[in-house]
Scaffold this motif. Structure first.
Motif, short mmCIF file in Angstrom:
data_model
loop_
_atom_site.label_atom_id
_atom_site.label_comp_id
_atom_site.label_asym_id
_atom_site.label_seq_id
_atom_site.Cartn_x
_atom_site.Cartn_y
_atom_site.Cartn_z
N ARG A 156 84.48 0.86 -12.62
CA ARG A 156 85.55 1.85 -12.55
C ARG A 156 86.15 2.11 -13.93
O ARG A 156 86.39 3.25 -14.31
CB ARG A 156 86.64 1.35 -11.59
N ILE A 157 86.35 1.05 -14.67
CA ILE A 157 86.95 1.20 -16.01
C ILE A 157 86.00 1.96 -16.93
O ILE A 157 86.43 2.81 -17.74
CB ILE A 157 87.34 -0.18 -16.58
N THR A 158 84.72 1.67 -16.81
CA THR A 158 83.74 2.39 -17.64
C THR A 158 83.77 3.88 -17.33
O THR A 158 83.81 4.73 -18.23
CB THR A 158 82.34 1.80 -17.43
N GLU A 159 83.79 4.19 -16.06
CA GLU A 159 83.88 5.60 -15.65
C GLU A 159 85.12 6.29 -16.20
O GLU A 159 85.08 7.40 -16.71
CB GLU A 159 84.02 5.67 -14.12
N GLU A 160 86.26 5.63 -16.02
CA GLU A 160 87.52 6.22 -16.48
C GLU A 160 87.52 6.40 -17.99
O GLU A 160 88.03 7.39 -18.52
CB GLU A 160 88.71 5.33 -16.09
N THR A 161 86.93 5.43 -18.67
CA THR A 161 86.90 5.48 -20.13
C THR A 161 86.02 6.64 -20.58
O THR A 161 86.34 7.35 -21.55
CB THR A 161 86.39 4.13 -20.67
N GLU A 162 84.91 6.81 -19.88
CA GLU A 162 84.03 7.93 -20.24
C GLU A 162 84.72 9.26 -19.99
O GLU A 162 84.65 10.18 -20.80
CB GLU A 162 82.73 7.85 -19.45
N ARG A 163 85.40 9.35 -18.89
CA ARG A 163 86.07 10.61 -18.56
C ARG A 163 87.17 10.94 -19.59
O ARG A 163 87.26 12.06 -20.08
CB ARG A 163 86.68 10.52 -17.16
N ALA A 164 87.99 9.94 -19.89
CA ALA A 164 89.17 10.22 -20.72
C ALA A 164 88.89 10.14 -22.21
O ALA A 164 89.59 10.73 -23.02
CB ALA A 164 90.29 9.21 -20.37
N GLY A 165 87.86 9.39 -22.56
CA GLY A 165 87.62 9.16 -23.98
C GLY A 165 88.35 7.93 -24.49
O GLY A 165 88.24 7.56 -25.67
N PHE A 166 89.09 7.29 -23.61
CA PHE A 166 89.78 6.03 -23.95
C PHE A 166 90.11 5.36 -22.61
O PHE A 166 90.04 6.02 -21.56
CB PHE A 166 91.05 6.30 -24.77
N THR A 167 90.43 4.09 -22.66
CA THR A 167 90.73 3.38 -21.41
C THR A 167 92.24 3.44 -21.13
O THR A 167 93.02 2.77 -21.82
CB THR A 167 90.33 1.89 -21.51
N PRO A 168 92.65 4.21 -20.14
CA PRO A 168 94.09 4.26 -19.85
C PRO A 168 94.62 2.86 -19.56
O PRO A 168 94.00 2.10 -18.80
CB PRO A 168 94.16 5.17 -18.62
N ASN A 169 95.74 2.54 -20.15
CA ASN A 169 96.21 1.15 -20.11
C ASN A 169 96.53 0.63 -18.71
O ASN A 169 96.52 -0.58 -18.49
CB ASN A 169 97.42 1.00 -21.04
N VAL A 170 96.80 1.51 -17.77
CA VAL A 170 97.08 1.01 -16.42
C VAL A 170 95.86 0.30 -15.83
O VAL A 170 96.02 -0.64 -15.05
CB VAL A 170 97.57 2.16 -15.50
N PHE A 171 94.65 0.72 -16.24
CA PHE A 171 93.46 0.01 -15.75
C PHE A 171 93.35 -1.37 -16.38
O PHE A 171 93.03 -2.35 -15.71
CB PHE A 171 92.19 0.84 -16.05
N SER A 172 93.65 -1.44 -17.66
CA SER A 172 93.63 -2.73 -18.35
C SER A 172 94.65 -3.68 -17.74
O SER A 172 94.38 -4.87 -17.54
CB SER A 172 93.93 -2.54 -19.84
N ALA A 173 95.81 -3.15 -17.43
CA ALA A 173 96.90 -3.99 -16.92
C ALA A 173 96.58 -4.50 -15.52
O ALA A 173 96.70 -5.70 -15.23
CB ALA A 173 98.21 -3.20 -16.92
N PHE A 174 96.14 -3.62 -14.64
CA PHE A 174 95.86 -4.07 -13.26
C PHE A 174 94.63 -4.99 -13.20
O PHE A 174 94.42 -5.68 -12.21
CB PHE A 174 95.71 -2.88 -12.31
N GLY A 175 93.83 -4.99 -14.27
CA GLY A 175 92.73 -5.96 -14.32
C GLY A 175 93.22 -7.39 -14.21
O GLY A 175 92.46 -8.29 -13.84
#
Lengths: 201, 201, 201, 201, 201, 201
Positions: free
Chosen positions: C33-52
């Motif tokens: 999921r994080i890889t997908e989001e990172t590809e879409r946005a061009g960066f990893t939105p921090n809410v994904f990092s935090a909920f990890g």
């Protein structure tokens, strides 16, 4: 102020959290203004003594105040009503008492200040002025909720566009003034507690 | 402002609840001040257009503002931090955005304004400045609860007596300013939304 | 995210009150999921990092979010408007900034987020959407006072029964989300501050 | 639920502002979950009937709930204490009553729910759990004011880092749940009012 | 109270912040009143034990209470509805529970108390009584905002002038009573939690 | 009251939302009490005229008041200080003014009432009495937050256990009294505005 005592003395207890300057140490323009006010009132209102602490702010504060009073589509009685209603909800001791005296004098009503301080909705004022106070208190307590409807209410009550601006301007200024007086712990002169309490015919 | 266009045009959308005057109709001293500001910024900040509605208030408002900025024991960065923290809790769109730009520029920090608007407690500032913001927000939201302890906290944080007065003065003034902007529904210029957002080294 | 860097790196500063995990240590489904989001946005939105930090909560949080966005009688622009108006009154730094970017992008309006963060009543939106925001903010700030009348107002504004449910659902979810972000002190990525600020034609 | 009645019937009065679906019309996975819950409780808790209105939200809501309960560093008694304290300050009728029953049962204390609903400070709980409730209610009522000190208080009270996250997560989720129940006007089943009120030895 | 036990025993846990007196040490008139109440209820309601701390206040408190109940244009069910709605917004544990039992009994409705404690707007009462509760809660939470319009609403709902006075009087008295119970940390008797919870036909 | 006029006349304007009875129509015990009060004060305080509306409430109200004043571990000056501080935060016009006069008289301080009405924190009182006012105002504004610590603070300030009970009792009673006066729109007699304003030596 009696002629025999041309030099006002600033009350050390005019405010409690900053030192009150000596009159003699103030710049000449402040001395002149304070002398004038002292002659007019018969005593030096403590807000002048307190703002003497920082002359650049003294000048700015009273210039703004003068603009609000001297160039207004409201009458002076209305200005002072707003001041006391705003100071009442902000719980400002100095402004309640000092402007309470002014509202009693300008409105020729010895009970009005105590009504406005407690709850402006109990004030014996016209419907027009109650609408004015409604908006002044709303702008003080919940400015996010002011909308076009409030403007429309004031128009419907009979206020001109400029008077509506002035209602906001007086309200806004005393949201400044209350906070300066509360922060510095300014104390009203004894005279203000009793001025204008005699019944008018 | 380009030399080729010496006459500023005031944006009709500078505020929505009162008419914005034509530049040509303003008194000369207002024209001069607006021209200067327009040259400095490259555009006419809408607060100048809006206050043009009532010249006596224009003069008083900007004179007070100038006194706060020009004669201050705080640095400009601190002044703008207070402005945005206060405007954030008062929910003032104009001041959030216009002074948000200024705080980004003076503090050279592209994220600081968004922190201060949201919740000053998230701001990346020193402990000293956090103490300053604590008191500014307290004086804004619950002035009755400000006590000697707050003064003592600011002293302990390293602020001089005059700086403490100035913290209150800036806070108080923007409690005025926020209410005027919110009442008149002033709208920030497009430029303010983006100024100072580039990362600094 | 560039192809040359297939492994996202989670920002240690994504939140400040709990440790941010290493990407490599996350369960496979979170990595995907994080890889997908990172590809879409061009960066990893921090809410994904935090909920990890807690994978079971990561799954639940984003599944709920996805349900709200993917199966909605509201358009995405409306969803993000609600999010920012709610986050504005809750004073959530992360959500103001991250969803501020989304509302600018989806609504193609560079000023809208700053309006919604400050005071949704200043937002340049249709009457229909203002009714939607009125109810979303009321449900956030004073849920006891929501009554049948609010439902009726939304119907009158043109919202379907399901859209009305969805207005409440988005509002309710961001009352959760704001509190998680505020409690953990999540910090928005730098990118969010500037995304979508260019003027659209 | 008696074996002789394998099909739960959803109470039309489970919520008042949206229609309650027929059990027979629900997707199979929802039917299964509702059947299980009905067998466990002896009746169908109305929150299941209500969320049946929108199956995608039903799945997301209960999946999040399950994650909070099944993967927690808190014991179930603590989870339910938080739920009722939060629902008490949010004034949610459904959650007060339904989770009031659960807290009575899990804590084996017939008076605890009424204490938590009224004012969690009156609850007969340990100091450790009072610290937990202090933070849960603060995060509910004034999330801007939550700081590192609150985290430190929970650590000092004996909560692990993960338990502290979980305290926030349960609090946040019931800020969602309360708002959905209040918006839809969900009504607790009669059974919840009396479950667990017998005195335990 | 069984005949075989003519002397009530006052529960040491009736309140937690002041000592509960011994029955034997009370003045005769208090002993009589407590004996009567104990016989009527089958147990000594803790508010009697608590007010025994100061006999002059015991007499005044129960005399006022009796006047409100015995000489009222409201029926007893209405009186108790007001009490629980007021206690709900004031968050008084003792009154929620003790008067919750009374409202269940007088209204013959086992769910009503939990509705009133949570949010009176969810209560299954007539429109007339909802108007009564609207005013009682407004007078409790924001007495400055009560105006002639509220009186007119009660008249329109069908209340007589004296009933309107009585609505205010009951509301006012329980704003006293809640504060005494909360200050002294009075605890409801176990019996109150369950009385009147059986379903009526 | 002059001997030549033994029959008090009740002011029709004593309250505005209920009719003021004729003295001659009152039960004998009320006539006696009112005659006594009128002789003592030199005028009939309007609260007596107003409560004459409902004799059973008149008796209960003044009996409670008398118990608080006649059997108190506080001195009368302290009682009236609490009354005015409580009435100030509740914004009760009648009680601010009528008890403002009493606090000026009992404390022999012409400025004290205006301080207490505005913000009790500005009052020139001892630290002991400031602690008393802190708790009285807290019990008025946020009774849920009163804890054992508040009791401990009062003990540390030097109040006896009974005096602490009495602080709560006076506070609670004026939360009743303020609401009755505000609901009925009671108006203070003119005399109260000026009584006790002369400076004492």
């Amino acid at each position: 102020m009696a002629d025999s005592d041309p030099t006002p003395e600033l009350d050390d207890d005019a405010m409690r959290r900053f030192p009150v300057p000596d009159f003699a140490d103030l710049p000449e323009d402040l001395q002149e203004r304070i002398t004038e006010e002292t002659e007019r009132a018969g005593f030096t209102p403590n807000v002048f003594s307190a703002f003497g602490y920082k002359p650049s702010h003294f000048r700015a504060f009273f210039a703004y105040h003068d603009a609000l009073v001297d160039d207004s589509a409201l009458d002076r009685e209305e200005v002072e009503m707003i001041v006391v209603a705003v100071s009442g909800v902000n719980h400002c001791y100095y402004c309640n008492v000092a402007h309470g005296a002014l509202v009693r004098i300008y409105a020729r009503d010895p009970a009005l200040a105590d009504q406005l301080v407690a709850n402006y909705r109990t004030a014996d004022v016209s419907e027009k002025r109650m609408a004015m106070l409604d908006v002044a208190v709303k702008l003080t307590e919940s400015p996010t909720e002011v909308t076009e409807e409030d403007i429309a209410l004031l128009e419907a009550a009979g206020y001109s566009e400029e008077a509506i601006w002035d209602i906001a301007a007086v309200t806004a200024f005393f949201n400044l003034s209350n906070r300066m007086a509360m922060f510095a712990d300014m104390r009203p002169n004894d005279e203000f507690h009793t001025l204008g309490r005699e019944k008018r015919e």
